[in-house]
Design a protein around this motif. Structure first.
Motif, PDB file in Angstrom:
ATOM      1  N   UNK A 208       0.823  -1.198   0.000  1.00  0.00           N
ATOM      2  CA  UNK A 208       0.000   0.000   0.000  1.00  0.00           C
ATOM      3  C   UNK A 208       0.856   1.247   0.000  1.00  0.00           C
ATOM      4  N   UNK A 209       0.276   2.328   0.504  1.00  0.00           N
ATOM      5  CA  UNK A 209       1.007   3.581   0.670  1.00  0.00           C
ATOM      6  C   UNK A 209       0.762   4.068   2.086  1.00  0.00           C
ATOM      7  N   UNK A 210       1.817   4.221   2.860  1.00  0.00           N
ATOM      8  CA  UNK A 210       1.673   4.619   4.249  1.00  0.00           C
ATOM      9  C   UNK A 210       1.351   6.093   4.399  1.00  0.00           C
ATOM     10  N   UNK A 211       0.832   6.448   5.579  1.00  0.00           N
ATOM     11  CA  UNK A 211       0.517   7.845   5.899  1.00  0.00           C
ATOM     12  C   UNK A 211       0.269   7.955   7.398  1.00  0.00           C
ATOM     13  N   UNK A 220      -3.001   4.316   0.872  1.00  0.00           N
ATOM     14  CA  UNK A 220      -3.642   3.070   0.410  1.00  0.00           C
ATOM     15  C   UNK A 220      -3.364   2.079   1.535  1.00  0.00           C
ATOM     16  N   UNK A 221      -4.371   1.826   2.350  1.00  0.00           N
ATOM     17  CA  UNK A 221      -4.166   1.135   3.623  1.00  0.00           C
ATOM     18  C   UNK A 221      -4.032  -0.378   3.435  1.00  0.00           C
ATOM     19  N   UNK A 265       3.086   0.652   5.171  1.00  0.00           N
ATOM     20  CA  UNK A 265       3.203   0.498   3.723  1.00  0.00           C
ATOM     21  C   UNK A 265       2.835  -0.914   3.258  1.00  0.00           C
ATOM     22  N   UNK A 266       3.025  -1.915   4.120  1.00  0.00           N
ATOM     23  CA  UNK A 266       2.801  -3.300   3.688  1.00  0.00           C
ATOM     24  C   UNK A 266       2.045  -4.081   4.772  1.00  0.00           C
ATOM     25  N   UNK A 267       1.486  -5.179   4.345  1.00  0.00           N
ATOM     26  CA  UNK A 267       0.874  -6.150   5.253  1.00  0.00           C
ATOM     27  C   UNK A 267       1.251  -7.542   4.757  1.00  0.00           C
ATOM     28  N   UNK A 268       1.400  -8.461   5.706  1.00  0.00           N
ATOM     29  CA  UNK A 268       1.798  -9.823   5.357  1.00  0.00           C
ATOM     30  C   UNK A 268       0.814 -10.819   5.949  1.00  0.00           C
TER      31      UNK A 268
END
Length: 435
Positions: A208-211, A220-221, A265-268
Protein backbone atom coordinates in the motif's frame (compact mmCIF):
# COMPACT_ATOMS: atom_id res chain seq x y z
CA UNK A 1 -19.71 -53.11 18.80
CA UNK A 2 -17.96 -51.27 21.62
CA UNK A 3 -14.16 -51.43 21.11
CA UNK A 4 -12.09 -53.15 23.76
CA UNK A 5 -9.48 -50.69 24.96
CA UNK A 6 -6.12 -52.39 25.31
CA UNK A 7 -4.35 -53.41 28.46
CA UNK A 8 -1.55 -51.15 29.64
CA UNK A 9 1.07 -51.44 26.90
CA UNK A 10 3.93 -52.36 29.23
CA UNK A 11 1.97 -55.15 30.94
CA UNK A 12 -0.07 -56.49 28.05
CA UNK A 13 0.75 -59.41 25.71
CA UNK A 14 4.23 -59.47 24.23
CA UNK A 15 2.88 -59.79 20.71
CA UNK A 16 6.28 -60.46 19.14
CA UNK A 17 9.48 -62.21 20.27
CA UNK A 18 11.27 -58.91 19.83
CA UNK A 19 9.41 -57.45 22.82
CA UNK A 20 10.65 -60.11 25.24
CA UNK A 21 11.87 -58.52 28.46
CA UNK A 22 10.88 -55.04 27.29
CA UNK A 23 8.77 -54.17 30.34
CA UNK A 24 11.78 -54.38 32.64
CA UNK A 25 13.67 -51.87 30.49
CA UNK A 26 10.86 -49.37 29.90
CA UNK A 27 11.45 -47.19 32.99
CA UNK A 28 14.86 -46.26 31.57
CA UNK A 29 13.40 -45.22 28.22
CA UNK A 30 10.64 -43.29 29.94
CA UNK A 31 13.35 -41.32 31.71
CA UNK A 32 15.08 -40.73 28.37
CA UNK A 33 11.77 -39.40 27.06
CA UNK A 34 11.41 -37.02 30.01
CA UNK A 35 14.95 -35.75 29.43
CA UNK A 36 14.22 -35.16 25.75
CA UNK A 37 10.97 -33.39 26.61
CA UNK A 38 12.75 -31.03 28.98
CA UNK A 39 15.36 -30.11 26.35
CA UNK A 40 13.54 -29.39 23.06
CA UNK A 41 15.50 -28.16 20.06
CA UNK A 42 14.17 -26.55 16.85
CA UNK A 43 14.69 -27.67 13.26
CA UNK A 44 18.34 -28.24 12.27
CA UNK A 45 19.49 -27.35 15.79
CA UNK A 46 18.88 -30.78 17.34
CA UNK A 47 22.53 -31.04 18.48
CA UNK A 48 21.90 -32.24 22.03
CA UNK A 49 19.23 -34.67 20.86
CA UNK A 50 21.48 -36.11 18.15
CA UNK A 51 24.33 -36.51 20.65
CA UNK A 52 22.00 -38.35 23.03
CA UNK A 53 20.86 -40.65 20.20
CA UNK A 54 24.44 -41.43 19.16
CA UNK A 55 25.47 -42.07 22.77
CA UNK A 56 22.59 -44.47 23.41
CA UNK A 57 23.17 -46.39 20.19
CA UNK A 58 26.88 -46.67 20.92
CA UNK A 59 25.89 -48.77 23.93
CA UNK A 60 23.92 -51.26 21.83
CA UNK A 61 25.92 -54.11 20.31
CA UNK A 62 26.29 -54.09 16.54
CA UNK A 63 24.80 -50.74 15.60
CA UNK A 64 26.95 -48.71 13.16
CA UNK A 65 26.19 -45.08 14.01
CA UNK A 66 26.69 -42.09 11.69
CA UNK A 67 25.85 -38.60 12.99
CA UNK A 68 25.62 -35.40 10.98
CA UNK A 69 23.50 -36.80 8.13
CA UNK A 70 21.44 -33.97 6.65
CA UNK A 71 23.12 -31.55 9.09
CA UNK A 72 21.83 -32.90 12.42
CA UNK A 73 20.34 -36.29 11.52
CA UNK A 74 21.62 -39.64 12.80
CA UNK A 75 21.53 -42.94 10.89
CA UNK A 76 22.32 -46.29 12.50
CA UNK A 77 22.58 -49.69 10.80
CA UNK A 78 22.28 -53.13 12.37
CA UNK A 79 23.05 -56.07 10.07
CA UNK A 80 21.73 -59.49 11.05
CA UNK A 81 22.09 -61.90 8.14
CA UNK A 82 20.19 -62.14 4.88
CA UNK A 83 16.78 -60.56 4.56
CA UNK A 84 15.02 -57.30 3.80
CA UNK A 85 16.24 -53.84 4.74
CA UNK A 86 13.73 -52.11 7.01
CA UNK A 87 14.04 -48.39 7.71
CA UNK A 88 12.51 -47.16 10.97
CA UNK A 89 12.19 -43.40 11.11
CA UNK A 90 11.74 -40.97 14.02
CA UNK A 91 11.73 -37.19 13.81
CA UNK A 92 13.56 -35.13 16.43
CA UNK A 93 12.70 -31.42 16.24
CA UNK A 94 10.49 -29.36 18.54
CA UNK A 95 8.14 -26.42 17.95
CA UNK A 96 8.35 -22.69 18.79
CA UNK A 97 5.61 -23.09 21.43
CA UNK A 98 5.70 -21.93 25.06
CA UNK A 99 4.85 -25.00 27.15
CA UNK A 100 1.91 -24.76 29.59
CA UNK A 101 1.59 -28.36 30.80
CA UNK A 102 3.08 -27.77 34.29
CA UNK A 103 4.75 -31.17 34.04
CA UNK A 104 7.71 -31.72 36.38
CA UNK A 105 9.79 -32.38 33.26
CA UNK A 106 8.38 -29.46 31.23
CA UNK A 107 10.57 -27.63 28.75
CA UNK A 108 13.55 -25.78 30.18
CA UNK A 109 13.95 -23.84 26.93
CA UNK A 110 11.87 -20.62 26.75
CA UNK A 111 9.61 -20.55 23.72
CA UNK A 112 10.33 -24.15 22.69
CA UNK A 113 8.32 -27.30 23.34
CA UNK A 114 7.97 -30.87 22.17
CA UNK A 115 4.31 -30.15 21.44
CA UNK A 116 4.08 -32.77 18.69
CA UNK A 117 5.52 -35.83 20.42
CA UNK A 118 8.81 -36.14 18.58
CA UNK A 119 10.46 -36.82 21.94
CA UNK A 120 8.25 -39.92 22.22
CA UNK A 121 9.28 -40.99 18.73
CA UNK A 122 12.98 -40.72 19.53
CA UNK A 123 12.72 -42.57 22.85
CA UNK A 124 10.60 -45.34 21.31
CA UNK A 125 12.96 -45.88 18.38
CA UNK A 126 15.98 -45.95 20.71
CA UNK A 127 14.25 -48.57 22.85
CA UNK A 128 13.38 -50.58 19.73
CA UNK A 129 17.01 -50.40 18.57
CA UNK A 130 18.20 -51.84 21.87
CA UNK A 131 15.64 -54.65 21.62
CA UNK A 132 16.72 -55.54 18.09
CA UNK A 133 20.34 -55.73 19.24
CA UNK A 134 19.40 -57.84 22.25
CA UNK A 135 17.35 -60.43 20.31
CA UNK A 136 19.26 -61.31 17.11
CA UNK A 137 17.74 -64.82 17.03
CA UNK A 138 14.25 -63.34 16.61
CA UNK A 139 14.85 -61.69 13.24
CA UNK A 140 16.88 -61.64 10.03
CA UNK A 141 17.82 -58.82 7.70
CA UNK A 142 19.07 -55.27 8.17
CA UNK A 143 17.50 -52.62 10.37
CA UNK A 144 18.23 -48.96 9.65
CA UNK A 145 17.22 -46.41 12.28
CA UNK A 146 16.75 -42.94 10.79
CA UNK A 147 16.60 -40.09 13.30
CA UNK A 148 15.48 -37.19 11.14
CA UNK A 149 15.82 -33.46 11.81
CA UNK A 150 13.52 -30.62 10.78
CA UNK A 151 10.25 -32.42 10.11
CA UNK A 152 8.22 -29.48 11.38
CA UNK A 153 9.49 -27.26 8.56
CA UNK A 154 9.28 -30.01 5.93
CA UNK A 155 12.98 -29.88 5.08
CA UNK A 156 14.61 -32.64 7.12
CA UNK A 157 13.97 -35.64 4.87
CA UNK A 158 15.11 -33.65 1.83
CA UNK A 159 18.30 -32.60 3.65
CA UNK A 160 19.13 -36.25 4.41
CA UNK A 161 18.42 -37.29 0.83
CA UNK A 162 20.58 -34.45 -0.46
CA UNK A 163 23.32 -35.70 1.86
CA UNK A 164 23.26 -39.09 0.12
CA UNK A 165 21.38 -41.15 2.71
CA UNK A 166 20.24 -43.63 0.05
CA UNK A 167 23.77 -44.11 -1.28
CA UNK A 168 25.66 -44.13 2.02
CA UNK A 169 23.43 -46.67 3.78
CA UNK A 170 21.55 -49.86 2.79
CA UNK A 171 18.64 -48.97 0.55
CA UNK A 172 15.26 -49.80 2.07
CA UNK A 173 12.92 -52.62 1.14
CA UNK A 174 10.27 -50.75 3.14
CA UNK A 175 10.19 -47.54 5.20
CA UNK A 176 8.10 -47.47 8.39
CA UNK A 177 7.19 -44.48 10.52
CA UNK A 178 4.79 -43.65 13.31
CA UNK A 179 3.32 -40.63 15.09
CA UNK A 180 1.92 -40.35 18.60
CA UNK A 181 -1.47 -38.71 19.11
CA UNK A 182 -4.26 -38.19 21.67
CA UNK A 183 -5.70 -41.71 21.40
CA UNK A 184 -5.52 -44.36 24.13
CA UNK A 185 -2.24 -46.24 24.18
CA UNK A 186 -2.60 -49.53 22.34
CA UNK A 187 -4.69 -48.05 19.50
CA UNK A 188 -3.28 -47.58 15.98
CA UNK A 189 -4.98 -45.83 13.06
CA UNK A 190 -3.88 -45.65 9.44
CA UNK A 191 -5.15 -46.42 5.94
CA UNK A 192 -3.86 -47.62 2.57
CA UNK A 193 -3.30 -44.93 -0.03
CA UNK A 194 -3.26 -41.25 0.91
CA UNK A 195 -3.04 -41.04 4.70
CA UNK A 196 -1.92 -37.42 5.29
CA UNK A 197 -2.39 -34.24 3.30
CA UNK A 198 0.09 -32.35 1.20
CA UNK A 199 0.77 -28.90 2.67
CA UNK A 200 2.12 -25.56 1.59
CA UNK A 201 2.88 -22.55 3.72
CA UNK A 202 2.14 -19.38 1.75
CA UNK A 203 3.43 -15.88 2.39
CA UNK A 204 1.27 -13.11 0.89
CA UNK A 205 2.72 -9.58 0.87
CA UNK A 206 0.30 -6.74 0.14
CA UNK A 207 1.64 -3.31 -0.83
CA UNK A 208 0.00 0.00 0.00
CA UNK A 209 1.01 3.58 0.67
CA UNK A 210 1.67 4.62 4.25
CA UNK A 211 0.52 7.84 5.90
CA UNK A 212 -0.30 9.39 9.24
CA UNK A 213 -3.37 7.89 10.88
CA UNK A 214 -5.05 11.32 10.77
CA UNK A 215 -4.88 11.42 6.96
CA UNK A 216 -6.15 8.05 5.69
CA UNK A 217 -7.30 9.76 2.47
CA UNK A 218 -3.61 10.11 1.55
CA UNK A 219 -2.92 6.38 2.06
CA UNK A 220 -3.64 3.07 0.41
CA UNK A 221 -4.17 1.13 3.62
CA UNK A 222 -2.67 -2.39 3.48
CA UNK A 223 -4.34 -3.31 6.79
CA UNK A 224 -7.79 -2.84 5.28
CA UNK A 225 -6.60 -4.62 2.16
CA UNK A 226 -5.35 -7.56 4.24
CA UNK A 227 -8.57 -7.72 6.29
CA UNK A 228 -10.66 -7.88 3.11
CA UNK A 229 -8.38 -10.53 1.64
CA UNK A 230 -8.64 -12.70 4.77
CA UNK A 231 -12.44 -12.65 4.64
CA UNK A 232 -12.43 -13.45 0.93
CA UNK A 233 -9.93 -16.29 1.39
CA UNK A 234 -12.34 -17.98 3.78
CA UNK A 235 -14.52 -18.80 0.76
CA UNK A 236 -11.82 -20.99 -0.78
CA UNK A 237 -12.41 -23.99 1.49
CA UNK A 238 -16.19 -23.54 1.19
CA UNK A 239 -15.93 -23.75 -2.59
CA UNK A 240 -14.02 -27.04 -2.22
CA UNK A 241 -16.63 -28.58 0.12
CA UNK A 242 -17.95 -30.99 -2.51
CA UNK A 243 -14.59 -32.74 -2.58
CA UNK A 244 -13.98 -35.56 -0.11
CA UNK A 245 -11.72 -34.65 1.54
CA UNK A 246 -11.77 -30.99 0.59
CA UNK A 247 -8.87 -28.57 0.50
CA UNK A 248 -8.31 -26.61 3.70
CA UNK A 249 -6.93 -23.06 3.71
CA UNK A 250 -6.13 -21.30 6.98
CA UNK A 251 -4.76 -17.81 7.53
CA UNK A 252 -2.61 -18.28 10.60
CA UNK A 253 -0.97 -14.86 10.87
CA UNK A 254 -1.50 -11.24 9.80
CA UNK A 255 1.36 -8.80 10.36
CA UNK A 256 1.24 -5.10 9.58
CA UNK A 257 2.39 -1.89 11.21
CA UNK A 258 4.03 -1.15 14.55
CA UNK A 259 2.06 1.69 16.20
CA UNK A 260 -1.54 2.93 16.34
CA UNK A 261 -1.07 6.27 14.61
CA UNK A 262 0.81 5.22 11.47
CA UNK A 263 -0.71 3.55 8.42
CA UNK A 264 1.99 1.13 7.25
CA UNK A 265 3.20 0.50 3.72
CA UNK A 266 2.80 -3.30 3.69
CA UNK A 267 0.87 -6.15 5.25
CA UNK A 268 1.80 -9.82 5.36
CA UNK A 269 -0.45 -12.88 5.56
CA UNK A 270 0.88 -16.33 6.43
CA UNK A 271 -1.41 -19.10 5.20
CA UNK A 272 -1.49 -22.89 5.42
CA UNK A 273 -2.94 -24.93 2.55
CA UNK A 274 -3.80 -28.66 2.81
CA UNK A 275 -4.67 -30.62 -0.33
CA UNK A 276 -4.97 -34.26 -1.38
CA UNK A 277 -4.00 -34.19 -5.05
CA UNK A 278 -1.76 -32.02 -7.23
CA UNK A 279 -4.56 -30.74 -9.46
CA UNK A 280 -6.49 -29.35 -6.50
CA UNK A 281 -3.31 -27.84 -5.09
CA UNK A 282 -2.60 -25.93 -8.29
CA UNK A 283 -6.22 -24.78 -8.56
CA UNK A 284 -6.31 -23.45 -5.01
CA UNK A 285 -2.95 -21.69 -5.36
CA UNK A 286 -4.28 -20.00 -8.49
CA UNK A 287 -7.44 -18.97 -6.62
CA UNK A 288 -5.39 -17.50 -3.78
CA UNK A 289 -3.40 -15.43 -6.27
CA UNK A 290 -6.62 -14.27 -7.98
CA UNK A 291 -8.28 -13.23 -4.71
CA UNK A 292 -5.39 -11.23 -3.25
CA UNK A 293 -4.67 -9.59 -6.61
CA UNK A 294 -8.33 -8.57 -6.94
CA UNK A 295 -8.43 -7.10 -3.44
CA UNK A 296 -5.22 -5.19 -4.12
CA UNK A 297 -6.63 -3.83 -7.41
CA UNK A 298 -9.92 -2.88 -5.74
CA UNK A 299 -8.11 -0.72 -3.20
CA UNK A 300 -5.62 0.85 -5.59
CA UNK A 301 -2.49 -0.96 -4.41
CA UNK A 302 0.78 0.54 -5.53
CA UNK A 303 1.97 -2.82 -6.90
CA UNK A 304 0.65 -6.37 -7.28
CA UNK A 305 0.90 -8.61 -4.22
CA UNK A 306 3.57 -11.28 -3.86
CA UNK A 307 2.36 -14.85 -3.26
CA UNK A 308 5.20 -17.16 -2.22
CA UNK A 309 4.64 -20.83 -1.30
CA UNK A 310 7.35 -22.23 1.00
CA UNK A 311 8.13 -25.28 3.17
CA UNK A 312 6.08 -27.73 1.08
CA UNK A 313 5.11 -31.16 2.42
CA UNK A 314 4.28 -33.97 -0.02
CA UNK A 315 1.15 -36.09 0.13
CA UNK A 316 1.85 -39.06 2.43
CA UNK A 317 0.79 -42.25 0.64
CA UNK A 318 0.82 -45.71 2.20
CA UNK A 319 1.47 -48.76 0.05
CA UNK A 320 -1.68 -50.90 0.17
CA UNK A 321 -0.01 -54.30 0.48
CA UNK A 322 2.50 -53.13 3.08
CA UNK A 323 -0.28 -51.44 5.08
CA UNK A 324 -2.25 -54.68 5.16
CA UNK A 325 0.80 -56.59 6.36
CA UNK A 326 1.49 -54.07 9.11
CA UNK A 327 -2.12 -53.94 10.34
CA UNK A 328 -2.31 -57.73 10.43
CA UNK A 329 0.86 -57.95 12.53
CA UNK A 330 -0.37 -55.28 14.94
CA UNK A 331 -3.79 -56.91 15.35
CA UNK A 332 -2.18 -60.27 16.03
CA UNK A 333 -0.10 -58.60 18.76
CA UNK A 334 -3.24 -57.39 20.51
CA UNK A 335 -3.29 -53.82 19.18
CA UNK A 336 -6.67 -52.20 18.50
CA UNK A 337 -6.39 -51.12 14.86
CA UNK A 338 -8.70 -48.88 12.85
CA UNK A 339 -8.65 -47.99 9.17
CA UNK A 340 -9.24 -44.29 8.63
CA UNK A 341 -12.12 -43.52 6.23
CA UNK A 342 -10.35 -40.45 4.80
CA UNK A 343 -6.82 -39.02 5.04
CA UNK A 344 -5.85 -36.88 7.99
CA UNK A 345 -5.37 -33.16 7.51
CA UNK A 346 -1.90 -33.08 9.06
CA UNK A 347 1.23 -33.33 6.93
CA UNK A 348 4.59 -35.13 6.98
CA UNK A 349 7.79 -35.23 4.95
CA UNK A 350 8.29 -38.93 5.83
CA UNK A 351 7.15 -40.08 2.36
CA UNK A 352 10.11 -38.48 0.60
CA UNK A 353 12.37 -41.38 1.63
CA UNK A 354 10.32 -44.14 0.02
CA UNK A 355 9.51 -42.04 -3.04
CA UNK A 356 13.22 -41.43 -3.66
CA UNK A 357 14.06 -45.09 -2.99
CA UNK A 358 11.23 -46.46 -5.10
CA UNK A 359 10.02 -48.75 -2.30
CA UNK A 360 6.80 -49.08 -0.28
CA UNK A 361 6.24 -47.21 2.96
CA UNK A 362 3.68 -47.16 5.76
CA UNK A 363 2.99 -44.34 8.20
CA UNK A 364 0.65 -44.90 11.14
CA UNK A 365 -0.63 -42.98 14.16
CA UNK A 366 -0.73 -44.49 17.63
CA UNK A 367 -2.26 -43.54 20.95
CA UNK A 368 -0.08 -42.05 23.65
CA UNK A 369 -2.68 -41.40 26.35
CA UNK A 370 -3.44 -43.45 29.46
CA UNK A 371 -6.27 -45.86 28.46
CA UNK A 372 -7.66 -45.50 31.98
CA UNK A 373 -8.48 -41.85 31.26
CA UNK A 374 -11.07 -42.81 28.63
CA UNK A 375 -14.52 -43.19 30.17
CA UNK A 376 -17.66 -44.61 28.51
CA UNK A 377 -18.43 -41.31 26.77
CA UNK A 378 -14.91 -41.13 25.37
CA UNK A 379 -15.12 -44.72 24.13
CA UNK A 380 -18.43 -43.94 22.42
CA UNK A 381 -16.80 -40.97 20.67
CA UNK A 382 -14.03 -43.25 19.43
CA UNK A 383 -16.66 -45.68 18.13
CA UNK A 384 -17.99 -42.86 15.95
CA UNK A 385 -14.49 -42.09 14.69
CA UNK A 386 -14.38 -38.83 16.68
CA UNK A 387 -12.11 -37.59 19.44
CA UNK A 388 -13.75 -37.09 22.84
CA UNK A 389 -14.74 -33.54 23.85
CA UNK A 390 -11.91 -31.60 25.41
CA UNK A 391 -9.18 -33.63 23.70
CA UNK A 392 -5.87 -31.74 23.65
CA UNK A 393 -4.33 -32.06 20.20
CA UNK A 394 -0.74 -32.08 19.01
CA UNK A 395 0.82 -28.62 18.65
CA UNK A 396 -1.09 -27.34 21.69
CA UNK A 397 0.97 -25.84 24.56
CA UNK A 398 -0.99 -28.27 26.78
CA UNK A 399 -0.31 -31.44 24.76
CA UNK A 400 1.36 -34.09 26.93
CA UNK A 401 1.52 -37.79 26.01
CA UNK A 402 1.70 -40.12 28.99
CA UNK A 403 5.38 -40.67 29.76
CA UNK A 404 4.66 -44.23 30.83
CA UNK A 405 2.16 -45.33 28.20
CA UNK A 406 3.33 -43.48 25.08
CA UNK A 407 6.92 -44.75 25.08
CA UNK A 408 5.81 -48.31 25.82
CA UNK A 409 3.21 -48.29 23.07
CA UNK A 410 5.48 -46.66 20.51
CA UNK A 411 8.25 -49.16 21.18
CA UNK A 412 5.97 -52.17 20.88
CA UNK A 413 4.38 -50.90 17.68
CA UNK A 414 7.76 -50.27 16.04
CA UNK A 415 9.03 -53.72 16.97
CA UNK A 416 5.84 -55.40 15.80
CA UNK A 417 5.90 -53.45 12.54
CA UNK A 418 9.56 -54.27 11.91
CA UNK A 419 8.91 -57.91 12.75
CA UNK A 420 6.33 -58.10 9.97
CA UNK A 421 9.28 -57.93 7.55
CA UNK A 422 12.26 -59.03 9.63
CA UNK A 423 10.67 -61.78 11.70
CA UNK A 424 9.93 -65.41 10.74
CA UNK A 425 7.88 -65.53 7.57
CA UNK A 426 8.55 -61.87 6.77
CA UNK A 427 10.50 -60.32 3.92
CA UNK A 428 12.24 -62.77 1.67
CA UNK A 429 11.24 -65.81 3.68
CA UNK A 430 14.78 -66.47 4.86
CA UNK A 431 14.70 -68.95 7.73
CA UNK A 432 15.47 -67.37 11.11
CA UNK A 433 18.72 -68.26 12.77
CA UNK A 434 18.73 -70.64 15.71
CA UNK A 435 19.27 -69.08 19.11
Amino acid sequence: MRPQLPALPDTGPAGTPLTGGLAARLPYWEEVYRDLHAHPEPAFREHRTAALVARELAGADGWEVTPGVGRTGVVAVLRNGDGPVVWLRADMDALPVEERTALPYASLEPGLMHACGHDVHVAALLAACRQLAAHPAAWNGTAVAVFQPAEEVGRGARAMLDDGVLDRFPRPSVVLGQHVGPLPAGVVVTRPGAVMAAADSIRVTLYGTGAHASTPHLAVDPVVMAAAAVLRLQTVSARQAALNPSAVLTVGALHSGTVANVIPHTAELLCSLRTYDERTREEVLAEIRRIVRAEADAQGATRPPDVEPYDPFPLTVNDAEATGRLLTALAQAGTVTRTLPVPLGGSEDFGRFATAAGCPSVFFHFGGADPGSFDAEAVEALERGALPPGTVMNHSPFYAPSDRHAVAAGTRHLLTAAGAWLGPGGGTGTAPREA
